[in-house]
Design an enzyme around this catalytic site. Structure first.
Site, PDB file in Angstrom:
ATOM      1  N   ARG A   1       0.841  -1.237   0.096  1.00  0.00           N
ATOM      2  CA  ARG A   1       0.205   0.231  -0.144  1.00  0.00           C
ATOM      3  C   ARG A   1       0.846   1.251   0.018  1.00  0.00           C
ATOM      4  O   ARG A   1       0.712   2.296   0.561  1.00  0.00           O
ATOM      5  CB  ARG A   1      -0.940   0.053   1.006  1.00  0.00           C
ATOM      6  CG  ARG A   1      -1.833  -1.133   1.515  1.00  0.00           C
ATOM      7  CD  ARG A   1      -3.047  -1.121   0.217  1.00  0.00           C
ATOM      8  NE  ARG A   1      -3.996  -2.127   0.515  1.00  0.00           N
ATOM      9  CZ  ARG A   1      -4.006  -3.377   0.165  1.00  0.00           C
ATOM     10  NH1 ARG A   1      -3.130  -3.669  -0.541  1.00  0.00           N
ATOM     11  NH2 ARG A   1      -4.962  -4.238   0.413  1.00  0.00           N
TER      12      ARG A   1
ATOM     13  N   CYS B   1     -10.381  -1.320   4.377  1.00  0.00           N
ATOM     14  CA  CYS B   1      -9.743  -1.593   5.528  1.00  0.00           C
ATOM     15  C   CYS B   1      -9.180  -0.332   6.404  1.00  0.00           C
ATOM     16  O   CYS B   1      -8.390   0.586   5.508  1.00  0.00           O
ATOM     17  CB  CYS B   1      -8.653  -2.769   5.282  1.00  0.00           C
ATOM     18  SG  CYS B   1      -9.272  -4.249   4.810  1.00  0.00           S
TER      19      CYS B   1
ATOM     20  N   GLU C   1      -4.299   2.305   7.606  1.00  0.00           N
ATOM     21  CA  GLU C   1      -4.119   2.130   6.074  1.00  0.00           C
ATOM     22  C   GLU C   1      -5.317   3.451   5.531  1.00  0.00           C
ATOM     23  O   GLU C   1      -4.739   3.986   4.573  1.00  0.00           O
ATOM     24  CB  GLU C   1      -4.780   0.853   5.687  1.00  0.00           C
ATOM     25  CG  GLU C   1      -4.455   0.366   4.364  1.00  0.00           C
ATOM     26  CD  GLU C   1      -5.555   0.483   3.285  1.00  0.00           C
ATOM     27  OE1 GLU C   1      -4.963   0.566   1.953  1.00  0.00           O
ATOM     28  OE2 GLU C   1      -6.569   0.969   3.737  1.00  0.00           O
TER      29      GLU C   1
HETATM   30  N1  EPU Z   1     -10.914 -12.402   9.230  1.00  0.00           N
HETATM   31  C1  EPU Z   1     -11.688 -12.970  10.171  1.00  0.00           C
HETATM   32  N2  EPU Z   1     -12.457 -12.192  10.833  1.00  0.00           N
HETATM   33  C2  EPU Z   1     -12.679 -10.968  10.277  1.00  0.00           C
HETATM   34  C3  EPU Z   1     -11.924 -10.574   9.073  1.00  0.00           C
HETATM   35  C4  EPU Z   1     -10.932 -11.437   8.565  1.00  0.00           C
HETATM   36  O1  EPU Z   1     -11.272 -13.985  10.929  1.00  0.00           O
HETATM   37  O2  EPU Z   1     -13.478 -10.155  10.666  1.00  0.00           O
HETATM   38  C5  EPU Z   1      -9.791 -13.934   8.969  1.00  0.00           C
HETATM   39  C6  EPU Z   1     -10.456 -14.452   7.348  1.00  0.00           C
HETATM   40  O3  EPU Z   1     -11.160 -15.301   7.689  1.00  0.00           O
HETATM   41  C7  EPU Z   1      -8.915 -14.633   6.960  1.00  0.00           C
HETATM   42  C8  EPU Z   1      -8.125 -13.596   7.220  1.00  0.00           C
HETATM   43  O4  EPU Z   1      -8.495 -13.028   8.434  1.00  0.00           O
HETATM   44  O5  EPU Z   1      -8.608 -15.853   7.370  1.00  0.00           O
HETATM   45  C9  EPU Z   1      -7.833 -12.492   6.309  1.00  0.00           C
HETATM   46  O6  EPU Z   1      -8.873 -11.989   5.929  1.00  0.00           O
HETATM   47  P1  EPU Z   1      -9.190 -11.640   4.389  1.00  0.00           P
HETATM   48  O7  EPU Z   1      -9.024 -12.595   3.650  1.00  0.00           O
HETATM   49  O8  EPU Z   1     -10.643 -10.798   4.396  1.00  0.00           O
HETATM   50  O9  EPU Z   1      -8.081 -10.442   4.056  1.00  0.00           O
HETATM   51  P2  EPU Z   1      -7.592  -9.212   4.840  1.00  0.00           P
HETATM   52  O10 EPU Z   1      -6.096  -9.398   5.232  1.00  0.00           O
HETATM   53  O11 EPU Z   1      -8.434  -8.635   5.977  1.00  0.00           O
HETATM   54  C10 EPU Z   1      -6.614  -8.026   2.648  1.00  0.00           C
HETATM   55  C11 EPU Z   1      -6.642  -6.556   2.475  1.00  0.00           C
HETATM   56  C12 EPU Z   1      -7.755  -6.247   1.834  1.00  0.00           C
HETATM   57  C13 EPU Z   1      -8.377  -6.901   0.422  1.00  0.00           C
HETATM   58  C14 EPU Z   1      -8.315  -8.386   0.945  1.00  0.00           C
HETATM   59  C15 EPU Z   1      -8.181  -9.491  -0.374  1.00  0.00           C
HETATM   60  C16 EPU Z   1      -5.466  -5.203   3.932  1.00  0.00           C
HETATM   61  C17 EPU Z   1      -5.556  -4.413   5.121  1.00  0.00           C
HETATM   62  N3  EPU Z   1      -6.351  -5.722   3.522  1.00  0.00           N
HETATM   63  O12 EPU Z   1      -7.553  -8.124   3.694  1.00  0.00           O
HETATM   64  O13 EPU Z   1      -7.692  -4.830   1.286  1.00  0.00           O
HETATM   65  O14 EPU Z   1      -9.411  -6.743  -0.273  1.00  0.00           O
HETATM   66  O15 EPU Z   1      -6.987  -8.896   1.700  1.00  0.00           O
HETATM   67  O16 EPU Z   1      -7.110  -9.542  -1.040  1.00  0.00           O
HETATM   68  O17 EPU Z   1      -4.143  -5.192   3.535  1.00  0.00           O
HETATM   69  C18 EPU Z   1      -7.993  -2.307   1.850  1.00  0.00           C
HETATM   70  O18 EPU Z   1      -6.896  -2.264   1.418  1.00  0.00           O
HETATM   71  O19 EPU Z   1      -8.697  -1.476   2.077  1.00  0.00           O
HETATM   72  C19 EPU Z   1      -8.699  -3.556   1.543  1.00  0.00           C
HETATM   73  C20 EPU Z   1      -9.853  -3.982   1.841  1.00  0.00           C
END
Ligand code: EPU
Length: 300
Positions: A173, A225, A295
């Protein structure tokens, strides 16, 4: 062409989180060449500039803002090389140019129609092309910067110029032009895509959109996020474990669907948003010893 100057917009009407007071004025860059006169126009207004795309990664405070919004008018994407696409050239490299003001989903759709692969991972990111470049937006393991061959930027020190990968630094990012002086604008971006078929590209785009819809509150008022994922950890998962999923305060809440998304439930305020953020950071620091990094960009 010239710069257009408009009355200051209310940021609550120009950000997806629907928060934020009125800015002093808006300068609209109607074509990249206009950027040449941006320095003089900004000096005339005096207030600090806020470069605004889709407003999907901003948390703006509710008071009147001593800021001048700078926005870009979009232009249609252009196929540069080869100039016509692409039947029978599967696997071939294709260079496209996209305006910084163009909505990223429009670019993703345009590429899908032409059967150009590369942007599928960015499907469903609510941003302009310029915003996606400036944030190095990404999802599903893909990042905007991977595709870029040149970016036409403007900043106060260096004016308008094209820069290539040797002249920028990128990270999670993060996209930083060498020697770039804030504020800077991504006026246009050139990228390399790969000739595939419209059906295949569309199928990948649809799969990513469906995955987002199933795991993220895509149709509510959010700013994506809130926190970056700390090294080796998931901010959403930690916040969920600590009970922040669905936690609500003053009309704002952490989404019941994904704990790293802040949602404006309708009558939320920036103060409530910042209070919730502070509570989340405290709890994570106490439980994990980790300082969550924002972020989302706070505008004040
Ligand atoms: N999870 C939970 N509870 C929650 C949310 C997530 O247990 O409330 C678990 C999910 O089940 C998964 C893990 O946490 O095992 C990761 O969650 P997710 O796959 O949703 O990915 P993330 O790391 O939360 C990142 C990016 C998103 C992007 C997604 C998909 C960041 C901060 N976020 O989310 O980007 O869309 O991966 O690639 O890097 C953004 O930058 O604004 C954003 C939304």
């Amino acid at each position: 062409m010239a710069l257009k100057v408009a009355p200051g917009p209310k940021l609550s009407e120009r950000t997806t989180l629907r928060l934020g007071g009125r800015a002093q004025a808006e300068i609209v860059v109607t074509s990249p060449e206009d950027a040449d006169s941006l320095g003089a126009e900004l000096a005339r207004h005096g207030a600090s500039p806020l470069v605004l795309g889709w407003g999907s990664n901003l948390l703006a405070v509710d008071e009147e803002l001593d800021l001048v919004v700078v926005s870009l008018e979009p232009a249609d994407p252009v196929l540069l090389e080869p100039a016509a696409c692409c039947a029978g050239q599967e696997g071939g490299k294709v260079t496209v140019r996209a305006s910084g003001g163009l909505m990223l989903p429009k670019l993703v759709n345009w590429a899908a129609k032409l059967g150009l692969s590369g942007l599928e991972g960015l499907a469903g990111i609510p941003g302009t092309v310029g915003g996606a470049v400036a944030m190095n937006a990404g999802s599903y393991g893909r990042e905007t910067a991977e595709l870029l061959t040149r970016v036409r930027i403007w900043d106060l020190r260096g004016g308008m110029r094209w820069i290539g990968p040797a002249q920028w630094n990128t990270g999670y990012r993060r996209f930083a032009p060498d020697g770039g002086l804030w504020p800077w604008l991504a006026l246009e971006a050139e990228m390399t895509l790969t000739a595939s078929s419209p059906e295949r590209v569309r199928a990948l785009v649809d799969a990513n959109l469906a995955r987002k819809k199933a795991t993220q509150p895509v149709s509510t008022a959010t700013c994506g996020c809130v926190f970056k994922n700390p090294e080796g950890l998931s901010a959403g998962k930690i916040l969920d474990e600590l009970g922040f999923k669905g936690k609500s305060l003053g009309g704002m809440c952490f989404s019941p669907m994904h704990a790293n998304f802040l949602v404006n439930e309708g009558r939320g305020t920036a103060k409530a948003a910042l209070d919730l953020i502070a509570k989340a950071r405290e709890a994570v620091k106490a439980a994990y010893g980790v300082e969550l990094e924002l972020e989302v960009r706070v505008v004040r």
